[in-house]
Design a protein around this motif. Structure first.
Motif, PDB file in Angstrom:
ATOM      1  N   GLU A 185       0.833  -1.201   0.000  1.00  0.00           N
ATOM      2  CA  GLU A 185       0.000   0.000   0.000  1.00  0.00           C
ATOM      3  C   GLU A 185       0.871   1.255   0.000  1.00  0.00           C
TER       4      GLU A 185
ATOM      5  N   ALA B 255       1.297   4.022  -3.083  1.00  0.00           N
ATOM      6  CA  ALA B 255       1.041   5.440  -2.831  1.00  0.00           C
ATOM      7  C   ALA B 255       2.259   6.281  -3.189  1.00  0.00           C
TER       8      ALA B 255
ATOM      9  N   ILE C  73      -2.266   8.195   2.540  1.00  0.00           N
ATOM     10  CA  ILE C  73      -2.729   6.915   3.098  1.00  0.00           C
ATOM     11  C   ILE C  73      -2.983   6.961   4.595  1.00  0.00           C
TER      12      ILE C  73
END
Length: 216
Positions: free
Chosen positions: A166, A170, A192
Motif C-alpha cells: 500500500e 502510494a 494513506i
C-alpha cells in the motif's frame, strides 16, 4: 517446481487466541508472519508483525499472551513478536501438513485487508494436490494464482507485506520515485493516513527487501 498462492481463513476466524484479540481491534492490523516452525517437543516458534499503536499492541499481547517465551521489537507503527508457544489444534494440523508433505512456504505470509492469511506453497504438482486434499475442513482455502516457481522473478512484489504494498503504491502514485522527485514522505503519508516517519520506515524496509532480492 510449482507454486500456488492462496488465502487461508479459519471458520472460527482466528488461528491462535492472540489472533482473535487483534481481530477485534479496529486500529491494529496483523501484517505478516515472517517465520513459523514446530520444535521437537511439539511447541512452535513464530515471528509475526503487527502495525498500529505500539503501546496498544504490546498491551494486547501481554493481556492475551499464552506464549512460553517471547521477545518484542518495536518500530514506528509496527511491532515484531518472536514467540515460543503451544499451537492450537488448528495450527497443529497445519504444521502436520508441512511435515508430512515437506513443501516449502515462501515467506513472509501476509494478511489481506479482510484478515485472511495469504500463503504461497512451493512443491511439485502431486504434492500440491495432496496438500489441497488434506486441508482441514474448518479452514477455507481460496486459490489466487498458480504457476512455475522462479525465485527472484516477477513475484518479488509478493515478498512485501500488504501494508508495504500500500505504501509503495502510494509513493509511486504521488511521484516519490520520479526524477526529479515530486513528493516527500509527508505527501505519501497524507495520501494513506500514516505519519511521515512511519512512511519513511516502510520505504526503507521495502527498498532493502527489493534490493536484496534483485542484487545477488
Amino acid at each position: 517446481m510449482r507454486f500456488v498462492t492462496g488465502t487461508l481463513r479459519p471458520d472460527e476466524g482466528a488461528f491462535q487466541p492472540l489472533d482473535a484479540a487483534l481481530l477485534e481491534e479496529s486500529e491494529v492490523r496483523r501484517e505478516a508472519v515472517h517465520h513459523l516452525d514446530r520444535l521437537a517437543d511439539g511447541t512452535a516458534v513464530a515471528m509475526f508483525e503487527v502495525s498500529g499503536d505500539p503501546d496498544r499492541i504490546v498491551e494486547l499481547f501481554e493481556k492475551h499472551n499464552e506464549a512460553i517465551g517471547h521477545q518484542t521489537t518495536r518500530g514506528d507503527g509496527t511491532v515484531l513478536f518472536h514467540s515460543h508457544f503451544e499451537p492450537t489444534p488448528l495450527v497443529d494440523r497445519l504444521l502436520d501438513l508441512m511435515e508430512e508433505y515437506e513443501f516449502a512456504l515462501d515467506m513472509p505470509m501476509t494478511f489481506t485487508d479482510d484478515g485472511r492469511l495469504r500463503v504461497t506453497i512451493i512443491a511439485n504438482d502431486a504434492t500440491i494436490s495432496e496438500v489441497f486434499a488434506s486441508v482441514p475442513e474448518d479452514i477455507h482455502f481460496e486459490v489466487e494464482r498458480t504457476g512455475e516457481y522462479e525465485a527472484g522473478s516477477g513475484r518479488i512484489f509478493s515478498l512485501l507485506t500488504e501494508r508495504q504494498r500500500e505504501v509503495l503504491r502510494a509513493a509511486i502514485e504521488c511521484g516519490y520515485y520520479r526524477e526529479p522527485r515530486e513528493a516527500t514522505h509527508a505527501d505519501v503519508a497524507d495520501a494513506i493516513g500514516l505519519t511521515a516517519t512511519t512512511v519513511g520506515e516502510h520505504l526503507r524496509r521495502i527498498e532493502a527487501t527489493l534490493m536484496n532480492e534483485i542484487v545477488p
